[in-house]
Scaffold this motif. Sequence first.
Motif, mmCIF file in Angstrom:
data_model
loop_
_atom_site.group_PDB
_atom_site.id
_atom_site.type_symbol
_atom_site.label_atom_id
_atom_site.label_comp_id
_atom_site.label_asym_id
_atom_site.label_seq_id
_atom_site.Cartn_x
_atom_site.Cartn_y
_atom_site.Cartn_z
ATOM 1 N N ALA A 1 64.070 9.614 -27.158
ATOM 2 C CA ALA A 1 65.430 9.318 -27.596
ATOM 3 C C ALA A 1 66.061 10.583 -28.141
ATOM 4 N N GLY A 2 67.334 10.781 -27.873
ATOM 5 C CA GLY A 2 68.047 11.937 -28.375
ATOM 6 C C GLY A 2 69.505 11.880 -27.989
ATOM 7 N N GLU A 3 70.299 12.760 -28.565
ATOM 8 C CA GLU A 3 71.724 12.839 -28.216
ATOM 9 C C GLU A 3 71.879 13.861 -27.100
ATOM 10 N N PHE A 4 72.060 13.374 -25.884
ATOM 11 C CA PHE A 4 72.071 14.251 -24.717
ATOM 12 C C PHE A 4 73.485 14.522 -24.187
ATOM 13 N N SER A 5 74.461 13.676 -24.523
ATOM 14 C CA SER A 5 75.790 13.813 -23.938
ATOM 15 C C SER A 5 76.831 14.319 -24.932
ATOM 16 N N ARG A 6 76.394 14.765 -26.106
ATOM 17 C CA ARG A 6 77.251 15.420 -27.100
ATOM 18 C C ARG A 6 78.368 14.504 -27.598
ATOM 19 N N ASP A 7 78.084 13.200 -27.701
ATOM 20 C CA ASP A 7 79.089 12.275 -28.203
ATOM 21 C C ASP A 7 78.675 11.617 -29.509
ATOM 22 N N GLY A 8 77.577 12.089 -30.109
ATOM 23 C CA GLY A 8 77.108 11.526 -31.362
ATOM 24 C C GLY A 8 76.389 10.207 -31.214
ATOM 25 N N ILE A 9 76.055 9.825 -29.988
ATOM 26 C CA ILE A 9 75.395 8.543 -29.719
ATOM 27 C C ILE A 9 74.032 8.804 -29.098
ATOM 28 N N LEU A 10 73.045 8.034 -29.523
ATOM 29 C CA LEU A 10 71.693 8.236 -29.011
ATOM 30 C C LEU A 10 71.545 7.746 -27.574
ATOM 31 N N ASP A 11 70.840 8.541 -26.789
ATOM 32 C CA ASP A 11 70.538 8.244 -25.396
ATOM 33 C C ASP A 11 69.025 8.170 -25.233
ATOM 34 N N ILE A 12 68.566 7.840 -24.021
ATOM 35 C CA ILE A 12 67.140 7.754 -23.729
ATOM 36 C C ILE A 12 66.865 8.445 -22.400
ATOM 37 N N ALA A 13 65.791 9.233 -22.346
ATOM 38 C CA ALA A 13 65.315 9.816 -21.098
ATOM 39 C C ALA A 13 63.909 9.303 -20.816
ATOM 40 N N VAL A 14 63.655 8.943 -19.561
ATOM 41 C CA VAL A 14 62.380 8.364 -19.133
ATOM 42 C C VAL A 14 61.793 9.214 -18.014
ATOM 43 N N ALA A 15 60.508 9.550 -18.115
ATOM 44 C CA ALA A 15 59.795 10.264 -17.057
ATOM 45 C C ALA A 15 59.145 9.256 -16.118
ATOM 46 N N ASN A 16 59.486 9.339 -14.830
ATOM 47 C CA ASN A 16 58.980 8.408 -13.826
ATOM 48 C C ASN A 16 57.898 9.082 -12.987
ATOM 49 N N GLY A 17 56.637 8.660 -13.196
ATOM 50 C CA GLY A 17 55.506 9.374 -12.642
ATOM 51 C C GLY A 17 55.413 9.370 -11.132
ATOM 52 N N ASN A 18 55.763 8.269 -10.482
ATOM 53 C CA ASN A 18 55.594 8.189 -9.030
ATOM 54 C C ASN A 18 56.826 8.592 -8.239
ATOM 55 N N SER A 19 57.996 8.502 -8.836
ATOM 56 C CA SER A 19 59.200 8.943 -8.119
ATOM 57 C C SER A 19 59.571 10.379 -8.463
ATOM 58 N N ASP A 20 58.773 11.012 -9.317
ATOM 59 C CA ASP A 20 58.928 12.437 -9.624
ATOM 60 C C ASP A 20 60.333 12.775 -10.114
ATOM 61 N N ASP A 21 60.840 11.943 -11.026
ATOM 62 C CA ASP A 21 62.179 12.197 -11.549
ATOM 63 C C ASP A 21 62.293 11.675 -12.979
ATOM 64 N N LEU A 22 63.443 11.972 -13.568
ATOM 65 C CA LEU A 22 63.799 11.433 -14.875
ATOM 66 C C LEU A 22 64.941 10.448 -14.704
ATOM 67 N N SER A 23 64.920 9.392 -15.504
ATOM 68 C CA SER A 23 66.064 8.500 -15.625
ATOM 69 C C SER A 23 66.669 8.715 -17.007
ATOM 70 N N VAL A 24 67.952 9.044 -17.050
ATOM 71 C CA VAL A 24 68.639 9.266 -18.324
ATOM 72 C C VAL A 24 69.645 8.137 -18.534
ATOM 73 N N PHE A 25 69.477 7.428 -19.652
ATOM 74 C CA PHE A 25 70.320 6.287 -19.977
ATOM 75 C C PHE A 25 71.230 6.672 -21.140
ATOM 76 N N LEU A 26 72.523 6.726 -20.881
ATOM 77 C CA LEU A 26 73.476 7.123 -21.909
ATOM 78 C C LEU A 26 73.829 5.919 -22.771
ATOM 79 N N GLY A 27 73.727 6.105 -24.083
ATOM 80 C CA GLY A 27 73.971 5.023 -25.014
ATOM 81 C C GLY A 27 75.446 4.754 -25.226
ATOM 82 N N ALA A 28 75.751 3.483 -25.533
ATOM 83 C CA ALA A 28 77.119 3.089 -25.850
ATOM 84 C C ALA A 28 77.363 3.067 -27.355
ATOM 85 N N GLY A 29 76.300 3.199 -28.147
ATOM 86 C CA GLY A 29 76.427 3.190 -29.597
ATOM 87 C C GLY A 29 76.218 1.832 -30.216
#
Length: 388
Positions: free
Chosen positions: A262-290
């Motif tokens: 969890a962290g503030e990734f979009s510079r809007d003061g709202i917490l977001d979530i990043a997930v590491a996906n082991g088999n699809s070799d990517d990250l999913s980033v979920f931007l929070g609404a607050g």
Amino acid sequence: MPLPLRRSLSRASSSALVGSLTLVAIGCGGDDEQPPPKEKPPVTEACATIGFAEAATYPTGLSPFASAVGDMDGDQKADLLVANNADETVTFLKGLGNGGFQSQGSLPAGEGPVAVAMGDLNADGSLDAVVANQLSNDISVIFGGPVPSNVGSYSAGAEPVWIATMDLDGDTDLDVVVAHGVGTTVGVLLGDGAGTFEPAVDVDVGGVPKSVALADFDADGLGDIAVTREGNVLAVLRGTGGGGFAEAVTYTTGTAPYSLIAGEFSRDGILDIAVANGNSDDLSVFLGAGDGTFAEGIKYAIGEDPKNIAAGDINCDGVTDLAVANYLTNKVTVLLGGGTPFSGTFDYDTQLGPRSVVVADFNGDKLADVAATNAAEGTVTILVNTSQ
């Protein structure tokens, strides 16, 4: 990057990076005027060159699966604590403040230690640690101080595979949540502020959990739970007070989600979530609404079998970047912030099988450095940031 958060007024777990949040007061009356949308802080000029010094390595125990960073011995320098899965120990690497580390030997843990988190568990001003032991079904408690020590263990339920700490019941004492590797629950252990814990209480998350992060996603002053779980799901459970939680709200991740942060990734003061996906070799980033909800995940291609994520400002532009341990490519990938919310990647070599990664300033130059544990080598790789 700040060292793991302490107990007072923390809004996220010690395993998550949290940006500063601004609360806007809205007046009451017949015609409530809504405040204008918060402007994002400007991105400062990034370093002209981004890079790290030649990697240094330090021995750990066998199969170092996890690590945490913070000042455990009270000398104002970042130390490393590494959970060694195959020899039932944790290795304490004392930070020297110049980018180097000195092993202080190993402390006993339970059977199969797989995860570790830091926080001030006994309110003495020093960072402590909790370790999840998958095979002995318990957690180990390690008190910080000039000489950190293992002070005991607590039953945690079946196969604890991940661990995080935060005040969940509003008493200012740090609590612990573990993800159970079997069943569909996480275990909540409420702390008493002295470093001891009540028996674990199971909270259903709707599927087998893989990892857990704690934060106040809806800004109501109560700790919430986010977990990755089987079925390619991110589940978020809002805290209801007293250590209770609402039913999980779910979101779709990539294939085989593993760790999250969890962290503030979009510079809007709202917490977001990043997930590491082991088999699809990517990250999913979920931007929070607050309000505790999140937008659909944004995918970012990353290395093969990403295992772990850490956050910090790598390129000195004041924006959160991510560092990802890619197990099969033996690399740490840095994903630069400042896009929507990320753009641009750089790869840096580790040794074999990097399984965990942490970010902190190891040499006092205010640049975020990186450490990755190499499960197949029994080492930790230190990358000192030389960006300028």
